[in-house]
Design an enzyme around this catalytic site. Structure first.
Site, PDB file in Angstrom:
ATOM      1  N   SER A  11     -18.214 -32.986 -28.275  1.00  0.00           N
ATOM      2  CA  SER A  11     -19.349 -33.816 -27.894  1.00  0.00           C
ATOM      3  C   SER A  11     -19.013 -35.290 -28.076  1.00  0.00           C
ATOM      4  CB  SER A  11     -20.579 -33.463 -28.733  1.00  0.00           C
ATOM      5  OG  SER A  11     -21.575 -34.424 -28.489  1.00  0.00           O
ATOM      6  N   HIS A  36     -18.243 -32.266 -23.737  1.00  0.00           N
ATOM      7  CA  HIS A  36     -19.699 -32.102 -23.765  1.00  0.00           C
ATOM      8  C   HIS A  36     -20.363 -33.486 -23.760  1.00  0.00           C
ATOM      9  CE1 HIS A  36     -23.323 -29.736 -24.943  1.00  0.00           C
ATOM     10  NE2 HIS A  36     -23.641 -30.783 -25.700  1.00  0.00           N
ATOM     11  N   ASP A  38     -23.915 -35.436 -23.872  1.00  0.00           N
ATOM     12  CA  ASP A  38     -25.331 -35.306 -24.221  1.00  0.00           C
ATOM     13  C   ASP A  38     -26.160 -36.433 -23.625  1.00  0.00           C
ATOM     14  OD1 ASP A  38     -25.438 -33.043 -26.168  1.00  0.00           O
ATOM     15  OD2 ASP A  38     -23.936 -34.283 -27.175  1.00  0.00           O
ATOM     16  N   MET A  40     -30.007 -38.031 -23.297  1.00  0.00           N
ATOM     17  CA  MET A  40     -31.314 -38.001 -23.962  1.00  0.00           C
ATOM     18  C   MET A  40     -32.201 -39.095 -23.395  1.00  0.00           C
ATOM     19  SD  MET A  40     -29.899 -37.783 -27.817  1.00  0.00           S
ATOM     20  CE  MET A  40     -28.555 -36.681 -28.276  1.00  0.00           C
ATOM     21  N   HIS A  69     -25.196 -31.827 -20.958  1.00  0.00           N
ATOM     22  CA  HIS A  69     -26.359 -31.270 -21.650  1.00  0.00           C
ATOM     23  C   HIS A  69     -27.522 -32.250 -21.486  1.00  0.00           C
ATOM     24  CE1 HIS A  69     -28.083 -30.053 -25.895  1.00  0.00           C
ATOM     25  NE2 HIS A  69     -28.897 -29.739 -24.896  1.00  0.00           N
ATOM     26  N   MET A  71     -31.051 -33.399 -22.298  1.00  0.00           N
ATOM     27  CA  MET A  71     -32.218 -33.320 -23.190  1.00  0.00           C
ATOM     28  C   MET A  71     -33.256 -34.283 -22.638  1.00  0.00           C
ATOM     29  SD  MET A  71     -30.051 -33.145 -26.689  1.00  0.00           S
ATOM     30  CE  MET A  71     -28.560 -33.659 -25.856  1.00  0.00           C
ATOM     31  N   MET A 140     -29.105 -23.997 -29.419  1.00  0.00           N
ATOM     32  CA  MET A 140     -29.097 -25.166 -30.311  1.00  0.00           C
ATOM     33  C   MET A 140     -29.159 -24.691 -31.764  1.00  0.00           C
ATOM     34  SD  MET A 140     -28.806 -27.856 -28.438  1.00  0.00           S
ATOM     35  CE  MET A 140     -28.804 -28.938 -29.860  1.00  0.00           C
ATOM     36  N   ASP A 178     -24.462 -25.367 -30.287  1.00  0.00           N
ATOM     37  CA  ASP A 178     -24.427 -26.829 -30.352  1.00  0.00           C
ATOM     38  C   ASP A 178     -25.218 -27.329 -31.547  1.00  0.00           C
ATOM     39  OD1 ASP A 178     -24.365 -29.542 -29.824  1.00  0.00           O
ATOM     40  OD2 ASP A 178     -25.508 -29.420 -27.947  1.00  0.00           O
TER      41      ASP A 178
HETATM   42  C1  DX5 Z   1     -27.453 -32.909 -30.479  1.00  0.00           C
HETATM   43  C2  DX5 Z   1     -26.443 -32.787 -29.383  1.00  0.00           C
HETATM   44  C3  DX5 Z   1     -25.127 -32.345 -29.871  1.00  0.00           C
HETATM   45  C4  DX5 Z   1     -24.457 -33.262 -30.853  1.00  0.00           C
HETATM   46  C5  DX5 Z   1     -23.629 -32.377 -31.732  1.00  0.00           C
HETATM   47  O1  DX5 Z   1     -28.712 -33.002 -29.949  1.00  0.00           O
HETATM   48  O2  DX5 Z   1     -26.870 -31.878 -28.407  1.00  0.00           O
HETATM   49  O3  DX5 Z   1     -24.239 -32.032 -28.798  1.00  0.00           O
HETATM   50  O4  DX5 Z   1     -23.643 -34.240 -30.288  1.00  0.00           O
HETATM   51  O5  DX5 Z   1     -23.096 -33.148 -32.730  1.00  0.00           O
HETATM   52  P1  DX5 Z   1     -22.514 -32.508 -34.051  1.00  0.00           P
HETATM   53  O6  DX5 Z   1     -21.429 -31.565 -33.654  1.00  0.00           O
HETATM   54  O7  DX5 Z   1     -22.012 -33.704 -34.795  1.00  0.00           O
HETATM   55  O8  DX5 Z   1     -23.650 -31.808 -34.761  1.00  0.00           O
HETATM   56 ZN    ZN Z   2     -25.373 -31.190 -26.854  1.00  0.00          ZN
END
Ligand code: DX5
Ligand code: ZN
Length: 223
Positions: A11, A36, A38, A40, A69, A71, A140, A178
């Site tokens: 990520s 990956h 993310d 948001m 991903h 969100m 998650m 994740d």
């Molecule tokens: C959190 C994200 C993850 C995050 C994971 O909402 O979806 O992908 O980056 O980070 P770590 O591996 O540090 O928990």
């Molecule tokens: Zn993620």
């Protein structure tokens, strides 16, 4: 125990964003094939990160499989932009406001892979009927929104339940986890049946990322 194929999807949220080019090269050097990303919106989760332009910047830099991903409360209006930007797979949340079936169909219409994600409080049963439209299920293991949180082991119990549901569909669907996955606890996710481990801080902030990858591969071999 049989040797299992388990992979890591690093990520970028956990990477040093000032050295992103080098971080991507490190991922490639480690023999990892996924990345990956993310996204948001500050509404579905209490944080804001990247947008489609970030994906197109990545696409120009690397051939890694871009695992996006989303969100977002309303992913529907952005799926086209993410697909055009070069995403290889887009995962949306069942808890988003838009209709999950429509989102998955829209993703597939762009000729890329589709994933559905469930937050820690969501029962796997909520996505059973959607599995025929999915290439990946993202479980998650933290409340989404931030990297660097601790793994919620209770969420791993959903994996065997999902694996059984997937088996019943006869489809090949990747189970991805994740949140909070580190070298020390990766074996728990692997033993539960995960195929793909998202690792942000657990990989990019590790003293020895190569050792993390090695550890995951050994755990997958059941050693
Ligand atoms: C959190 C994200 C993850 C995050 C994971 O909402 O979806 O992908 O980056 O980070 P770590 O591996 O540090 O928990
Ligand atoms: Zn993620």
């Amino acid at each position: 125990m049989n040797k299992r194929k388990v992979e890591i999807s690093p990520s970028v949220l956990g990477a040093d964003l000032m050295r992103l080019g080098e971080e991507i090269k490190l991922v490639e050097k480690l023999g990892i094939t996924w990345l990956h990303l993310d996204h948001m919106d500050g509404h579905f989760v209490p944080n804001i990160s990247f947008g489609p332009d970030f994906v197109s910047a990545m696409r120009k830099q690397t051939k890694l499989f871009l695992d996006v991903h989303l969100m977002l409360s309303n992913p529907m209006k952005y799926i086209r932009a993410y697909a055009k930007a070069g995403a290889d797979l887009i995962t949306v949340h069942i808890e988003a406001e838009d209709d999950a079936r429509e989102m998955l169909e829209e993703i597939a219409a762009h000729g890329i892979k589709a994933g559905i994600s469930i937050k820690p409080g969501t029962d796997p049963e909520a996505i059973r009927d959607l599995l025929p439209l999915c290439d990946l299920v993202l479980v998650m293991t933290v409340e989404p929104g931030f990297g660097g949180q601790s793994l919620r082991e209770d969420c791993l119990k959903k994996i065997p339940v999902l694996a059984e549901m997937i088996r019943e569909t006869g489809r090949e669907i990747i189970i991805e986890v994740d949140g909070g996955i580190k070298q020390e606890n990766a074996h728990l996710a692997i033993e539960a049946g995960a195929d793909m481990l998202v690792m942000g801080t657990g990989l990019f902030r590790a003293k020895d990322p190569a050792a993390v990858v090695k550890g995951v591969r050994r755990a997958a071999e059941g050693k």
